[in-house]
Write an enzyme that holds these catalytic residues in place. Structure first.
Site, PDB file in Angstrom:
ATOM      1  N   ASP A   1       0.829  -1.200   0.000  1.00 34.88           N
ATOM      2  CA  ASP A   1       0.000   0.000   0.000  1.00 34.88           C
ATOM      3  C   ASP A   1       0.873   1.263   0.000  1.00 34.88           C
ATOM      4  OD1 ASP A   1      -2.786   1.054   0.411  1.00 34.88           O
ATOM      5  OD2 ASP A   1      -1.845   1.960   2.158  1.00 34.88           O
TER       6      ASP A   1
ATOM      7  N   GLU B   1       1.966  -0.563  -5.024  1.00 36.38           N
ATOM      8  CA  GLU B   1       0.924   0.403  -5.379  1.00 36.38           C
ATOM      9  C   GLU B   1       1.611   1.762  -5.383  1.00 36.38           C
ATOM     10  OE1 GLU B   1      -3.027   2.789  -4.064  1.00 36.38           O
ATOM     11  OE2 GLU B   1      -1.402   2.383  -2.699  1.00 36.38           O
TER      12      GLU B   1
HETATM   13  C1  NOJ Z   1      -4.334   2.978  -1.012  1.00 37.67           C
HETATM   14  C2  NOJ Z   1      -5.477   2.064  -0.767  1.00 37.67           C
HETATM   15  O1  NOJ Z   1      -5.753   1.344  -1.931  1.00 37.67           O
HETATM   16  C3  NOJ Z   1      -6.621   2.949  -0.325  1.00 37.67           C
HETATM   17  O2  NOJ Z   1      -7.828   2.247  -0.283  1.00 37.67           O
HETATM   18  C4  NOJ Z   1      -6.263   3.565   1.005  1.00 37.67           C
HETATM   19  O3  NOJ Z   1      -7.273   4.470   1.388  1.00 37.67           O
HETATM   20  C5  NOJ Z   1      -4.937   4.301   0.933  1.00 37.67           C
HETATM   21  N1  NOJ Z   1      -3.936   3.569   0.219  1.00 37.67           N
HETATM   22  C6  NOJ Z   1      -4.409   4.609   2.320  1.00 37.67           C
HETATM   23  O4  NOJ Z   1      -3.934   3.435   2.925  1.00 37.67           O
END
Ligand code: NOJ
Ligand code: MG
Length: 540
Positions: free
Chosen positions: A203, A269
């Site tokens: 993440d 990500e």
């Molecule tokens: C990316 C995640 O996919 C999202 O859902 C989240 O709100 C943010 N990161 C913060 O962790």
């Protein structure tokens, strides 16, 4: 030597655990619910699942605020439920990836609670980014950074210091310059690797390292803040995104993964500006994959999509990396609604999917994409997303509505929950049952049947298709993706028509008799490929 690693050409299905299947009737999806539906995913033909966070969490951001990285929240089950899920998945030849959230914890994490209880300047505070404020009495935040969910990225604590949170105030950012943080995350990675997970989704993988001194955004950068995620990608650098030091973290994680059996992986990500920045996460001693968000964000244009594919390969090939392709996830408007109004959006979503499945590399599907689910217009009083609560747009609830499994509701939220359950955590809209797996089962024209067939064909051809790809765009309308077959096997041509008029097959040297799959029964008609459709052709 053939590449036997599981992930380079895999199809991975993203399970947003809260909304997939609820086994205990509390209206929230859970791990046992996932386990019960694994046979459906095996039959769908995916190779792996990615589970969004199911760890202990007060759910300020639906699990992306973790209070204990090595335990399961009772909302989702127990560690024993996780182990059962993993065993069952492996028994069905499905790999399992879990989400790791290293940029921030929950404000209920023991470390953050200890930090609040300790004094400014203490070792406890040094695991997060506490700073004194500016202005008279330090009443102004330490800098002008804005939270991704809107409002200042700083919250003040009773003794007057401020802590940084790039997301919700319940998600304090760690200080990754503190070695304790890196050591703790190595422990977390090993905890799940020892349990047997096959990979991680990281993440906010581009956010952990902040520029020295936490410098203010420039006026220009500040003015651009608060735009839609899709618009902000590709903007000039930020002092909190994609800092060079981030890569040191992944070099360490690479060696942690390599300590196992040589076939564990992680995907970043990382919403970074261009394919070159993405490929830096994929250098041989860093991560295995990164989400290719440029594909997701490309406008509906053959030329634009072609450029994304070309840039992707141009950047990833020199580092020996495998690309990924993704059209949907739990943070963006569902493709069937995003790509066009009325019948156009769903048609384009199928076409985009068929095109990405034709490309070398790995594909990520989001739950419900195989059902062609549309975005739901969730009523303001029902919205749960912190993005909405913090005043940044309508939020992301519309792509997170609990899945319909059965046509009838029968007091089970269309099979999402058992009979007699509490209401689902987000209401399902009227008519939701028409999208259910049950309603589509046995209907050859359904999205479910289409996705199953496409995944089966992709699997069958995988070993015989070259990983080299030739592309061309016809009059800006059609994207043609061609891969040669190995000796004796046919090659593949995928044509995606992004234009407003039909493209004749003869102009592409193709024949309707060679269609392997098309996005609809009338996609190939009158020896031409119709607008907003795609088809695969076998070529010799
Ligand atoms: C990316 C995640 O996919 C999202 O859902 C989240 O709100 C943010 N990161 C913060 O962790
Ligand atoms: Mg439940």
């Amino acid at each position: 030597m053939p590449d036997t690693r599981w992930w380079p050409r895999s199809t991975c299905y993203q399970i947003y655990v809260r909304s997939f299947a609820d086994s205990d009737g509390d209206g929230v999806g859970d791990l046992a619910g996932v386990t019960s539906r694994l046979p459906y995913l095996a039959e769908l033909g995916v190779d792996a699942v990615w589970l969004t966070p199911f760890y202990s969490s007060p759910q300020a951001d639906h699990g992306y605020d973790v209070s204990d990285y090595c335990d399961v929240d009772p909302l989702f089950g127990t560690l024993a439920d996780f182990d059962a899920l993993l065993t069952q998945a492996h028994g069905l030849a499905l790999k399992v990836m879990v989400d790791i959230v290293p940029n921030h914890s929950s404000d209920e994490h023991v470390w953050f609670k200890a930090a609040l209880a300790a004094a400014p300047g203490s070792r406890e505070r040094a695991r997060y980014l506490f700073r004194d404020g500016r202005g008279a009495g330090g009443a102004e935040p330490p800098n002008n950074w804005q939270s991704n969910f809107g409002g200042p990225a700083w919250t003040r604590v009773p003794d007057g210091q401020w802590y940084l949170h790039l997301f919700d105030s319940g998600q304090p950012d760690f200080d990754w310059t503190n070695p304790e943080v890196g050591d703790e995350f190595e422990r977390v990675l090993r905890f799940w690797l020892d349990r047997g997970v096959d990979g991680f989704r990281i993440d906010v993988a581009h956010g952990m390292v902040k520029a020295d001194g936490l410098p203010d955004l420039t006026a220009e950068q500040l003015a651009a803040e608060g735009g839609e995620l899709l618009e902000t990608l590709g903007e000039a650098a930020r002092p909190f995104w994609d800092q060079p030091g981030t890569h040191d973290i992944y070099r360490r994680w690479h060696s942690v993964l390599a300590d196992y059996d040589g076939d564990r992986m992680a995907i970043a990500e990382a919403w970074v500006g261009d394919a070159e920045a993405m490929a830096r996460y994929l250098r041989p001693d860093e991560l295995q994959q990164a989400f290719n968000f440029h594909w997701l964000m490309a406008p509906w244009s053959a030329q634009a999509l072609r450029e994304v594919v070309e840039h992707t390969f141009r950047a990833t090939r020199p580092v020996g990396a495998w690309p990924t392709w993704v059209l949907s996830n739990h943070d963006v408007v569902r493709a069937a609604s995003r790509l066009g109004d009325g019948a156009v959006g769903p048609a384009r979503a199928r076409a985009g999917l068929l095109a990405m499945l034709a490309l070398p590399g790995s594909t990520y599907l989001y739950q419900g994409e195989e059902l062609g689910l549309p975005q739901v217009d969730v009523a303001p009083e029902d919205r749960q997303d912190p993005e909405f609560r913090n005043g940044r747009g309508v939020g992301r609830d519309g792509c997170r509505v609990p899945l319909p499994w059965t046509t009838a509701d029968n007091g089970t939220a269309h099979g999402f929950s058992p009979p007699g359950a509490a209401d689902p955590w987000l209401p399902q809209p009227a008519g939701w049952g028409q999208w259910s797996a049950q309603a589509q089962e046995g209907d050859a024209s359904s999205t479910l049947a289409f996705v199953r067939t496409a995944l089966r064909l992709r699997r069958e051809m995988l070993d015989s298709l070259s990983d080299e790809v030739q592309l061309h765009a016809v009059d800006d309308d059609a994207l043609v993706i061609r891969r040669e077959g190995s000796t004796g096997a046919g090659g593949l041509v995928c044509v995606l028509n992004c234009g407003a008029t039909a493209v004749t097959l003869a102009s592409l040297g193709l024949d309707a008799a060679d269609v392997l799959i098309a996005t609809s029964a009338d996609a190939v008609a009158d020896a031409a490929l119709q607008p907003n459709t795609a088809a695969w052709f076998t070529v010799r």
